[in-house]
Design a protein around this motif. Structure first.
Motif, PDB file in Angstrom:
ATOM      1  N   LEU A 198     -31.031  -4.679 -37.653  1.00 30.64           N
ATOM      2  CA  LEU A 198     -31.699  -4.214 -38.790  1.00 30.64           C
ATOM      3  C   LEU A 198     -31.581  -4.976 -39.748  1.00 30.64           C
ATOM      4  O   LEU A 198     -30.642  -5.936 -39.852  1.00 30.64           O
ATOM      5  CB  LEU A 198     -30.570  -2.941 -39.087  1.00 30.64           C
ATOM      6  CG  LEU A 198     -30.439  -1.594 -37.996  1.00 30.64           C
ATOM      7  CD1 LEU A 198     -29.632  -0.745 -38.674  1.00 30.64           C
ATOM      8  CD2 LEU A 198     -31.885  -1.138 -37.652  1.00 30.64           C
ATOM      9  N   ALA A 199     -32.484  -4.662 -40.645  1.00 31.77           N
ATOM     10  CA  ALA A 199     -32.206  -5.424 -42.161  1.00 31.77           C
ATOM     11  C   ALA A 199     -32.614  -4.298 -43.105  1.00 31.77           C
ATOM     12  O   ALA A 199     -33.696  -3.433 -42.896  1.00 31.77           O
ATOM     13  CB  ALA A 199     -33.560  -6.448 -42.138  1.00 31.77           C
ATOM     14  N   GLN A 210     -27.059  -4.556 -32.469  1.00 30.56           N
ATOM     15  CA  GLN A 210     -26.377  -6.016 -32.500  1.00 30.56           C
ATOM     16  C   GLN A 210     -25.982  -6.513 -33.966  1.00 30.56           C
ATOM     17  O   GLN A 210     -24.795  -7.332 -33.992  1.00 30.56           O
ATOM     18  CB  GLN A 210     -27.202  -6.988 -31.843  1.00 30.56           C
ATOM     19  CG  GLN A 210     -27.119  -6.786 -30.256  1.00 30.56           C
ATOM     20  CD  GLN A 210     -27.849  -5.528 -29.901  1.00 30.56           C
ATOM     21  OE1 GLN A 210     -29.062  -5.478 -30.230  1.00 30.56           O
ATOM     22  NE2 GLN A 210     -27.117  -4.975 -28.767  1.00 30.56           N
ATOM     23  N   GLY A 211     -26.497  -6.024 -34.936  1.00 30.78           N
ATOM     24  CA  GLY A 211     -26.209  -6.668 -36.377  1.00 30.78           C
ATOM     25  C   GLY A 211     -27.061  -6.204 -37.311  1.00 30.78           C
ATOM     26  O   GLY A 211     -28.301  -5.761 -37.108  1.00 30.78           O
ATOM     27  N   ILE A 212     -26.607  -6.362 -38.655  1.00 34.21           N
ATOM     28  CA  ILE A 212     -27.273  -5.689 -39.721  1.00 34.21           C
ATOM     29  C   ILE A 212     -27.470  -6.917 -41.019  1.00 34.21           C
ATOM     30  O   ILE A 212     -26.619  -7.538 -40.906  1.00 34.21           O
ATOM     31  CB  ILE A 212     -26.773  -4.584 -40.348  1.00 34.21           C
ATOM     32  CG1 ILE A 212     -26.716  -3.316 -39.399  1.00 34.21           C
ATOM     33  CG2 ILE A 212     -27.479  -4.065 -41.736  1.00 34.21           C
ATOM     34  CD1 ILE A 212     -25.921  -2.237 -39.750  1.00 34.21           C
ATOM     35  N   VAL A 213     -28.672  -7.013 -41.538  1.00 35.43           N
ATOM     36  CA  VAL A 213     -28.853  -7.981 -42.461  1.00 35.43           C
ATOM     37  C   VAL A 213     -28.973  -7.126 -43.836  1.00 35.43           C
ATOM     38  O   VAL A 213     -29.697  -6.062 -44.016  1.00 35.43           O
ATOM     39  CB  VAL A 213     -30.314  -8.541 -42.307  1.00 35.43           C
ATOM     40  CG1 VAL A 213     -30.318  -9.578 -43.467  1.00 35.43           C
ATOM     41  CG2 VAL A 213     -30.355  -9.337 -41.050  1.00 35.43           C
ATOM     42  N   ASN A 253     -32.288 -13.492 -49.877  1.00 35.59           N
ATOM     43  CA  ASN A 253     -33.700 -13.482 -49.662  1.00 35.59           C
ATOM     44  C   ASN A 253     -34.091 -12.724 -48.073  1.00 35.59           C
ATOM     45  O   ASN A 253     -33.738 -13.736 -47.149  1.00 35.59           O
ATOM     46  CB  ASN A 253     -34.735 -14.658 -49.952  1.00 35.59           C
ATOM     47  CG  ASN A 253     -35.993 -14.725 -50.007  1.00 35.59           C
ATOM     48  OD1 ASN A 253     -36.739 -13.882 -49.252  1.00 35.59           O
ATOM     49  ND2 ASN A 253     -36.653 -15.309 -50.998  1.00 35.59           N
ATOM     50  N   LEU A 254     -34.755 -11.807 -48.111  1.00 40.43           N
ATOM     51  CA  LEU A 254     -34.989 -11.375 -46.548  1.00 40.43           C
ATOM     52  C   LEU A 254     -35.871 -12.267 -45.796  1.00 40.43           C
ATOM     53  O   LEU A 254     -35.837 -12.218 -44.786  1.00 40.43           O
ATOM     54  CB  LEU A 254     -35.854  -9.816 -46.487  1.00 40.43           C
ATOM     55  CG  LEU A 254     -34.573  -8.769 -46.771  1.00 40.43           C
ATOM     56  CD1 LEU A 254     -35.438  -7.715 -46.706  1.00 40.43           C
ATOM     57  CD2 LEU A 254     -33.664  -8.807 -45.628  1.00 40.43           C
ATOM     58  N   LEU A 265     -35.559  -4.118 -36.967  1.00 40.21           N
ATOM     59  CA  LEU A 265     -36.174  -3.098 -37.651  1.00 40.21           C
ATOM     60  C   LEU A 265     -35.768  -3.228 -39.095  1.00 40.21           C
ATOM     61  O   LEU A 265     -34.378  -3.456 -39.502  1.00 40.21           O
ATOM     62  CB  LEU A 265     -35.417  -1.708 -37.168  1.00 40.21           C
ATOM     63  CG  LEU A 265     -35.582  -0.565 -37.834  1.00 40.21           C
ATOM     64  CD1 LEU A 265     -37.314   0.073 -37.516  1.00 40.21           C
ATOM     65  CD2 LEU A 265     -34.881   0.575 -37.198  1.00 40.21           C
ATOM     66  N   VAL A 266     -36.707  -2.996 -39.856  1.00 40.68           N
ATOM     67  CA  VAL A 266     -36.500  -3.077 -41.401  1.00 40.68           C
ATOM     68  C   VAL A 266     -36.843  -1.684 -41.961  1.00 40.68           C
ATOM     69  O   VAL A 266     -37.945  -1.084 -41.734  1.00 40.68           O
ATOM     70  CB  VAL A 266     -37.692  -4.110 -41.958  1.00 40.68           C
ATOM     71  CG1 VAL A 266     -36.933  -4.480 -43.547  1.00 40.68           C
ATOM     72  CG2 VAL A 266     -37.429  -5.407 -41.178  1.00 40.68           C
TER      73      VAL A 266
END
Length: 250
Positions: A103-104, A127-130, A161-162, A198-199
């Motif tokens: 995810l972001a 698995q992870g998040i931004v 910064n994404l 996924l954003v």
């Protein structure tokens, strides 16, 4: 920075994953069953325990939905450290199924939404998040409490910064899927045949234009009834459930 956590599930998850960062735990006679498990593990690990008093003097109090906040029981815990953005996506190429979900979050503002998204992500095996460093919800005690241990379970990286995160994701073979109520493609049409990042966007404005332009695909959750929008944490949960294969057709 140290946080005062009042959800026993969040405290228990911290004890299990990084016990040295749980600095102290304050318990009262009115604490519920969740705190019984915390107490048992804390005694086994040698974590400092305090009994009998209201521990509000040790730190700020706040409302939460996590259970345990009204009992007066709480724990003082160090913030969890983020991982490097490259580390967040490092396992993508090693997955035998060639899939996976990350995810972001594009300028999510409410820490309660942040915590709820972490909780859904942990439940469905993301698995992870931004996360963004600026113009975004803080990883504060409310987020930890609402996540009910999700923050301890799901690794996260923080970026200024994404676009840097998108570059790192694409280098590891991820596809970028944005969410927008104006997208033509329905979420149900998105196949789970590749690793996705996924954003999800801001509670009021959604994804920024630059973020949308950086996505490989955009999708929407099409309404079926009289209400045409969802809270961002609910929408994120629906998307996560679909992309993780927990609901719908495989």
């Amino acid at each position: 920075m140290n946080l005062i956590i009042k959800n026993p599930h969040s405290v228990l998850a911290a004890l299990e994953s990084r016990p040295k960062d749980v600095l102290s735990i304050s318990l009262t006679s009115s604490a519920g069953e969740g705190w019984d498990r915390v107490e048992a593990l804390a005694k086994k690990l040698g974590t400092p325990l305090k009994f009998g008093g209201n521990s509000g003097k040790n730190g700020p109090r706040h409302a939460n939905d996590g259970g345990g906040g009204r009992s007066g029981a709480e724990a003082q815990i160090r913030e969890k450290e983020p991982v490097a953005i490259e580390e967040l996506f490092s396992e993508a190429r090693d997955r035998e199924d060639g899939k996976g979900l990350w995810l972001a979050l594009d300028q999510i503002q409410d820490p309660h939404n942040l915590g709820a998204i972490f909780r859904s992500a942990a439940f469905f095996g993301v698995q992870g998040i931004v996360l963004m460093q600026d113009r975004a919800a803080p990883m504060n005690a409310a987020a930890y409490d609402v996540s009910s241990g999700g923050i301890e379970t799901v690794p996260f990286a923080t970026v200024a910064n994404l676009q840097r995160a998108f570059e790192a994701a694409k280098e590891e073979g991820l596809w970028i899927l944005g969410t927008s109520e104006h997208a033509r493609d329905d979420l149900r049409s998105i196949q789970r045949d590749r690793p996705w990042l996924l954003v999800v966007g801001n509670e009021e404005k959604g994804l920024r234009r630059l973020t949308q332009d950086s996505c490989d695909l955009l999708c929407a959750i099409k309404p079926r009834g009289g209400v045409t929008s969802l809270n961002v944490s609910v929408a994120a949960g629906v998307c996560i459930a679909h992309l993780s294969g927990a609901v719908g057709t495989p």
